[in-house]
Design an enzyme around this catalytic site. Structure first.
Site: not given
Length: 447
Positions: A263, A269, A287, A385
């Site tokens: 993802c 990242k 993605d 997150c």
């Protein structure tokens, strides 16, 4: 200031009426015109302030009008929000300027709003005369409502945090979310050292210092327009929060390995993983949306990284495509984003309790699919997150119940600077001073 207010109004309207994202839309607007530093800062303050205040501003407006705010003409509603924000939250702005410029905006935005100019003028002038009308309710039984209004968070979310963590913790998190976010960037160690980059940023007029959490992290506390910084154009750094930078260190990729970031967009990242691999090996950045992957490729090019291949597709099906091929797999799962409300003020008003219930099953499905890509003896890292237990430890625990060949390792021991105990890491804003982030590292048994 007129230019700044008009720019802010366009962004606020696009966010509230069309579902746009404040950070993206504001950046696009600022690129279009030649803004002074003062106008750029004022427009930014207005956009993020109004979007962050959200339903609190609507509550304030509702104290001065006799009709539901949601039924107002959209442009008029946005102008009132902009005006009320200046009156109640920007004490250095003359109240007469806040009122007069709001009326001018109403007159400027077409015939449909000319009839609203008088209404907007009357409402704002009454707010100037009678500010006490909008005092937040206090007293027995009003603590949740008061905290919600005062700290500009949805009441259902404040209530949830109070139930899970207690009133004091909920209050601290809300206040953290409302603080200006320091610009956190990652040194591109493929091109420059952190010390040299700090010196370069100083030459460009930036005030920067080392992060205490990650060895390549820098916190920039003062800077001009980022689009004008040559160091960014040259690919010497990448915007990324400190807590987000921890994830690649937990993955701990080695040069020459095959790594999956399922993802990936916008690629913070993935490009960090490439740095740690010394730009040697192969990274698949996946993605669901091809357009989002263009940003990954763009960042990789700017940073001088050539080992990332972008692949569009549903992460829930990736296990079939790369079955048992990857040395390491990162699942930075789609989540509620409640850990990054400081940086994304519009998220606090978009997420709902009902939508959050749908996330853990999706996250688990992605994690299970991605796990099938991991080689024997390979590593699987899950991160979000958010601070929601159901999206974090809950997902990992359910995954491990049925995936007996995976086991948790001491995730906290892979943090680069400040180790901590525990098989999973949960960063909390009011305790760690960073975005809320969750990381869990798992290993597939070697046979």
């Amino acid at each position: 200031m007129d230019k700044a207010r008009e720019t802010a109004l366009r962004v606020i309207h696009a966010v509230s009426e069309n579902g746009g994202y404040a950070n993206i839309l504001l950046a696009e607007e600022l690129k279009k015109g030649d803004f002074s530093e003062l106008d750029r800062r004022f427009a930014t303050e207005l956009v993020y302030g109004v979007v962050k205040a959200g339903e609190t501003l609507d509550w304030i407006i509702g104290r001065y009008v006799n009709k539901p705010v949601k039924k107002m003409e959209p442009w008029a509603r946005c102008i009132l929000r902009l005006g009320m924000y200046q009156l109640f939250y920007l004490t250095r702005i003359p109240k007469s300027a806040a009122v007069n410029e709001s009326v001018n905006l109403a007159r400027r935005y077409g015939a449909r709003l000319k009839s609203s100019a008088g209404f907007i003028n009357a409402v704002l002038r009454r707010a100037v005369r009678e500010p006490e009308v909008a005092e937040f309710p206090q007293g027995p039984g009003k603590a949740t409502e008061y905290l919600s209004l005062k700290e500009m968070h949805p009441r259902w979310l404040v209530k949830r945090w109070i139930r899970e963590m207690g009133f004091e913790a909920a209050q601290k998190i809300c206040r953290f979310d409302n603080e200006p976010a320091v610009l956190s960037v990652r040194t591109n160690t493929l091109k420059i050292t952190r010390d040299d980059l700090i010196s370069r940023l100083a030459e460009e007029g930036c005030l920067a210092d080392k992060s205490a959490l990650v060895p390549e992290g820098i916190k920039i506390t003062a800077h001009g327009a980022m689009k004008d910084l040559d160091s960014l154009k040259e690919g010497l750094w990448q915007v990324q929060d400190e807590s987000s930078m921890l994830v690649a260190h937990v993955v701990d990729p080695q040069p020459g390995e095959f790594v999956l970031d399922v993802c990936s967009a916008p690629g913070g990242k993935a490009t960090h993983l490439a740095q740690l691999m010394e730009n040697r090996g192969k990274i698949i950045a996946g993605d669901l949306y091809p357009a989002r992957l263009e940003k990954v490729a763009e960042n990789a090019r700017r940073l001088g990284i050539n080992i990332i291949e972008t692949v569009a597709g549903d992460a829930r099906c990736i296990g079939e495509r790369y079955f048992r091929q990857a040395d390491r797999v990162l699942v930075d799962a789609p989540c509620s984003g409640l850990g990054v409300l400081r940086r994304r003020p519009d998220v606090r008003w978009r997420v709902t309790a009902e939508e959050m219930k749908k996330l853990p099953p999706l996250q688990l499905e992605i994690l299970e699919s991605a796990s099938r890509c991991v080689k024997q003896g390979g590593i699987l890292v899950y991160s979000t997150c958010t601070m929601e237990p159901a999206e974090n430890a809950g997902v990992v625990e359910k995954f491990l119940e049925t995936s007996k060949d995976f086991s948790l390792v001491e995730t906290g021991q892979y943090l680069p600077e400040k180790k901590r105990s525990g098989s999973m890491v949960q960063l909390l804003p009011h305790i760690d001073g960073t975005d809320g982030f969750f990381i869990a590292r798992m290993e597939r048994k070697a046979r």
